[in-house]
Design a protein around this motif. Structure first.
Motif, PDB file in Angstrom:
ATOM      1  N   THR A 145       0.854  -1.182   0.000  1.00  0.00           N
ATOM      2  CA  THR A 145       0.000   0.000   0.000  1.00  0.00           C
ATOM      3  C   THR A 145       0.893   1.237   0.000  1.00  0.00           C
ATOM      4  O   THR A 145       2.017   1.204   0.510  1.00  0.00           O
ATOM      5  N   GLY A 166      -2.956   6.019  -1.176  1.00  0.00           N
ATOM      6  CA  GLY A 166      -4.262   5.523  -1.575  1.00  0.00           C
ATOM      7  C   GLY A 166      -4.245   4.318  -2.485  1.00  0.00           C
ATOM      8  O   GLY A 166      -5.293   3.901  -2.969  1.00  0.00           O
ATOM      9  N   THR A 186      -7.633   4.397  -4.281  1.00  0.00           N
ATOM     10  CA  THR A 186      -8.756   4.866  -3.484  1.00  0.00           C
ATOM     11  C   THR A 186      -8.622   6.366  -3.232  1.00  0.00           C
ATOM     12  O   THR A 186      -7.550   6.945  -3.420  1.00  0.00           O
ATOM     13  N   ALA A 188      -9.823   9.640  -0.373  1.00  0.00           N
ATOM     14  CA  ALA A 188     -10.142   9.832   1.044  1.00  0.00           C
ATOM     15  C   ALA A 188     -11.654   9.864   1.234  1.00  0.00           C
ATOM     16  O   ALA A 188     -12.390  10.246   0.327  1.00  0.00           O
ATOM     17  N   PRO A 189     -12.131   9.446   2.413  1.00  0.00           N
ATOM     18  CA  PRO A 189     -13.572   9.568   2.670  1.00  0.00           C
ATOM     19  C   PRO A 189     -14.008  11.018   2.512  1.00  0.00           C
ATOM     20  O   PRO A 189     -13.227  11.926   2.810  1.00  0.00           O
ATOM     21  N   ARG A 192     -16.314   7.044  -2.068  1.00  0.00           N
ATOM     22  CA  ARG A 192     -16.566   5.633  -1.804  1.00  0.00           C
ATOM     23  C   ARG A 192     -16.322   4.737  -3.019  1.00  0.00           C
ATOM     24  O   ARG A 192     -16.623   3.550  -2.975  1.00  0.00           O
ATOM     25  N   ALA A 194     -13.455   3.267  -5.733  1.00  0.00           N
ATOM     26  CA  ALA A 194     -12.051   3.073  -6.069  1.00  0.00           C
ATOM     27  C   ALA A 194     -11.935   2.753  -7.551  1.00  0.00           C
ATOM     28  O   ALA A 194     -12.901   2.313  -8.183  1.00  0.00           O
ATOM     29  N   LEU A 222      -8.749  -4.573   0.210  1.00  0.00           N
ATOM     30  CA  LEU A 222      -9.490  -3.312   0.198  1.00  0.00           C
ATOM     31  C   LEU A 222     -10.523  -3.280   1.318  1.00  0.00           C
ATOM     32  O   LEU A 222     -10.687  -2.261   2.002  1.00  0.00           O
ATOM     33  N   TYR A 226      -9.646  -0.316   3.687  1.00  0.00           N
ATOM     34  CA  TYR A 226     -10.516   0.818   3.369  1.00  0.00           C
ATOM     35  C   TYR A 226     -11.974   0.360   3.380  1.00  0.00           C
ATOM     36  O   TYR A 226     -12.601   0.242   2.329  1.00  0.00           O
ATOM     37  N   TYR A 228     -14.595   1.815   3.920  1.00  0.00           N
ATOM     38  CA  TYR A 228     -15.574   2.776   3.403  1.00  0.00           C
ATOM     39  C   TYR A 228     -15.759   2.671   1.889  1.00  0.00           C
ATOM     40  O   TYR A 228     -16.700   3.243   1.332  1.00  0.00           O
ATOM     41  N   VAL A 229     -14.878   1.950   1.191  1.00  0.00           N
ATOM     42  CA  VAL A 229     -15.021   1.779  -0.262  1.00  0.00           C
ATOM     43  C   VAL A 229     -16.196   0.861  -0.548  1.00  0.00           C
ATOM     44  O   VAL A 229     -16.236  -0.280  -0.072  1.00  0.00           O
TER      45      VAL A 229
END
Length: 266
Positions: A145, A166, A186, A188-189, A192, A194, A222, A226, A228-229
């Protein structure tokens, strides 16, 4: 309103991405253009160096009420003055105003792609785990990452430890060399969605379901890193039947077809 009261203004973003705005006299934005480096991870393994060097992704858009006033041509001229001798790639919807614009300005059509979307909640976590747990003798999974910009290969990324950023990479190695990989970018929030690049598999290692293996591993990573994706978007060359079948197997659904046009600037 006449074209003379519209200014083309350079407006790079906080990352330094070249960007131009067509600004009207009241201060509203009638159109935008920007340039981004082509992501080398989007192509086959090994990636075609000729495509990477000097090639930029162009995004150019004019608000419908401001079209047919020469604004798009002026934005393209600003891009051309900045990127002398570079090659531009643009993707557009078939039959759109953008297609007519490209053909009028000397772009040539070089291919087509389907845009695909995966809704993460539609993929069962246990099923992904089963795909990842399938043995592939002689191969091992690697994950990374971080921020991929400036790198031209997954090997370069894997030479360094993971760091904040990201991008998520899942790769298959044999004898210390990468033979398959997939990468997702990805935001940032609250963003949502990618963007996925690959999977790509080295020619001599195809037919062993390595693409499915690394893609299942990526989706699992993922979800862990992450959560939130919620969606993953990707693009597939229209004539790549094997990759399209892999995407359907994982649950990607087609969003639509896009045409690719290219222009080499003088």
């Amino acid at each position: 309103m006449s074209e003379s009261v519209i200014d083309i203004v350079a407006a790079p973003d906080h990352l330094g991405t070249p960007r131009w705005h067509a600004v009207t006299s009241p201060g509203s934005v009638a159109g935008v253009a920007d340039l981004r480096p082509v992501m080398p991870f989007e192509y086959e393994l090994p990636p075609p160096t000729a495509l990477q060097l000097g090639t930029l992704d162009l995004n150019l858009y004019v608000q419908p009420q401001w079209r047919r006033r020469g604004i798009g041509s002026r934005l393209l001229a600003a891009v051309g003055a900045h990127a002398v001798g570079r090659r531009l790639i643009v993707e557009i919807a078939p039959g759109s105003a953008a297609q007519s614009f490209c053909e009028r300005h000397g772009f040539r059509r070089t291919g087509s792609r389907s845009h695909d979307l995966l809704t993460c909640c539609d993929v069962h976590h246990a099923w992904l785990g089963e795909l990842v747990d399938v043995e592939h003798p002689g191969y091992r999974l690697r994950h990374w990452t971080g921020d991929p910009y400036g790198a031209t290969s997954v090997e370069q990324l894997l030479q360094h430890p993971s760091r904040p950023g990201g991008a998520v990479v899942s790769a298959a190695e044999v004898d210390g060399g990468v033979v398959a990989y997939v990468l997702a970018m990805t935001g940032a929030p609250p963003q949502r969605r990618a963007r996925q690049y690959g999977p790509a598999v080295l020619v001599g290692h195809r037919g062993r379901r390595l693409g499915l293996w690394v893609n299942a591993a990526l989706l699992t990573r993922l979800r862990e890193i992450y959560p939130y994706v919620e969606e993953i978007e990707t693009r597939t060359d229209h004539d790549d039947a094997d990759l399209r079948a892999l995407r359907r197997h994982l649950g990607f659904r087609p969003l639509g077809r896009r045409l690719r046009y290219e222009l080499t600037l003088p």
